[in-house]
Design a protein around this motif. Structure first.
Motif, mmCIF file in Angstrom:
data_model
loop_
_atom_site.group_PDB
_atom_site.id
_atom_site.type_symbol
_atom_site.label_atom_id
_atom_site.label_comp_id
_atom_site.label_asym_id
_atom_site.label_seq_id
_atom_site.Cartn_x
_atom_site.Cartn_y
_atom_site.Cartn_z
ATOM 1 N N SER A 26 -14.737 3.381 2.422
ATOM 2 C CA SER A 26 -14.398 4.282 1.315
ATOM 3 C C SER A 26 -12.969 4.067 0.866
ATOM 4 O O SER A 26 -12.661 4.124 -0.326
ATOM 5 C CB SER A 26 -14.605 5.744 1.741
ATOM 6 N N ASP A 27 -12.085 3.802 1.819
ATOM 7 C CA ASP A 27 -10.688 3.555 1.483
ATOM 8 C C ASP A 27 -10.545 2.319 0.604
ATOM 9 O O ASP A 27 -9.792 2.329 -0.374
ATOM 10 C CB ASP A 27 -9.871 3.377 2.761
ATOM 11 N N VAL A 30 -11.737 3.120 -2.978
ATOM 12 C CA VAL A 30 -10.771 3.890 -3.763
ATOM 13 C C VAL A 30 -9.554 3.037 -4.113
ATOM 14 O O VAL A 30 -8.987 3.178 -5.201
ATOM 15 C CB VAL A 30 -10.363 5.174 -3.013
ATOM 16 N N ILE A 124 -8.944 9.795 -1.265
ATOM 17 C CA ILE A 124 -10.291 9.233 -1.121
ATOM 18 C C ILE A 124 -11.338 10.221 -1.638
ATOM 19 O O ILE A 124 -12.258 9.846 -2.372
ATOM 20 C CB ILE A 124 -10.573 8.870 0.343
#
Length: 268
Positions: A26-27, A30, A124
């Motif tokens: 997810s990091d 983003v 995030i």
């Protein structure tokens, strides 16, 4: 522009998990969004800072300030024609509109850096909400709304940057209004000339016809800087929004490797 944002709007939570299982966190997602947002806002300010970026776009062109509506209403009145002022007013109206749009174009180049802090500080949680068409300021963490917002990123940037943009943008706008932008005079001089012609006509009316009826009101000095700053920012966010919607709708029109790498397996 906001390329990754557009593609990720197509993903379901299951798709995100599938991508994560292939080594995309997810990091990382983003961080990609932040990069794309920077490109999008840079592009918007660049387009508007070109000659005719505002003036040549009928949807974004900045018109006369509200005080000038009385000029538009009376510029062809008989008294102005008799005094020989109508033609001067009509000519000067076009000059003022062109000059204030040139001022906005001159200032637009400074907009992109102001967006960067908001983009850099994007969390995030907020990033994933934006990617799925949810504006973070209108939803609670972990929830979604029934309506998909194709302007989620634009609305987020507006809530995060409008105050700072207004403060910082006003300085170059005011500087631009005071300098010659290749027209032989500044926007403030053009505006002063226009109102001066109008007030000359008003004085002529008030010393003749106005003695026997309700006198006309002269136009007082206007804060042209605040007006142009507000209108220029409306145009800026409109351009950012147009790009966001276009990229969401046609993500694969953009030949960028990261789209193929991250979202190629998502397409069915």
């Amino acid at each position: 522009s906001i390329v990754i944002l557009a593609s990720m709007s197509l993903l379901t939570s299951c798709d995100l998990l599938n991508n994560a299982s292939k080594g995309l966190s997810s990091d990382q997602i983003v961080q990609g969004l932040k990069s794309a947002l920077n490109v999008g806002t840079d592009s918007s300010s660049s387009l508007l800072s070109k000659v005719d970026g505002y003036y040549g776009n009928k949807l974004l062109q900045i018109g006369l300030p509200p005080e000038a509506q009385t000029i538009l209403s009376h510029k062809d009145d008989q008294i102005f024609q008799t005094l020989g002022i109508s033609k001067q007013l009509n000519d000067q109206i076009g000059i003022v509109i062109k000059s204030i749009n040139r001022s906005a174009e001159d200032a637009a180049k400074g907009a992109a850096p102001i967006f960067k802090d908001a983009i850099t500080n994007l969390s995030i949680t907020d990033g994933l909400s934006i990617l799925n068409g949810q504006t973070p300021t209108t939803t609670k963490a972990g929830t979604t709304t029934a309506t998909f917002d194709s302007l989620a990123a634009t609305n987020y940037l507006k809530t995060q940057t409008l105050t700072s943009l207004t403060t910082v943008f006003s300085s170059p706008i005011n500087n631009s209004l005071n300098k010659d932008l290749g027209l032989g005079f500044s926007s403030n001089q053009a505006w002063s000339t226009l109102t001066g012609y109008y007030n000359q006509g008003v004085d002529g009316y008030n010393t003749t016809v106005g003695l026997f009826t309700t006198p006309m009101t002269r136009i007082q000095s206007s804060d042209l800087g605040s007006y142009c700053t507000q209108k220029a920012l409306v145009g800026l966010f409109s351009k950012v929004g147009d790009q966001e919607k276009n990229i969401r709708k046609n993500p694969y029109d953009w030949a960028i490797d990261i789209i193929r790498e991250v979202f190629g397996s998502v397409s069915k």
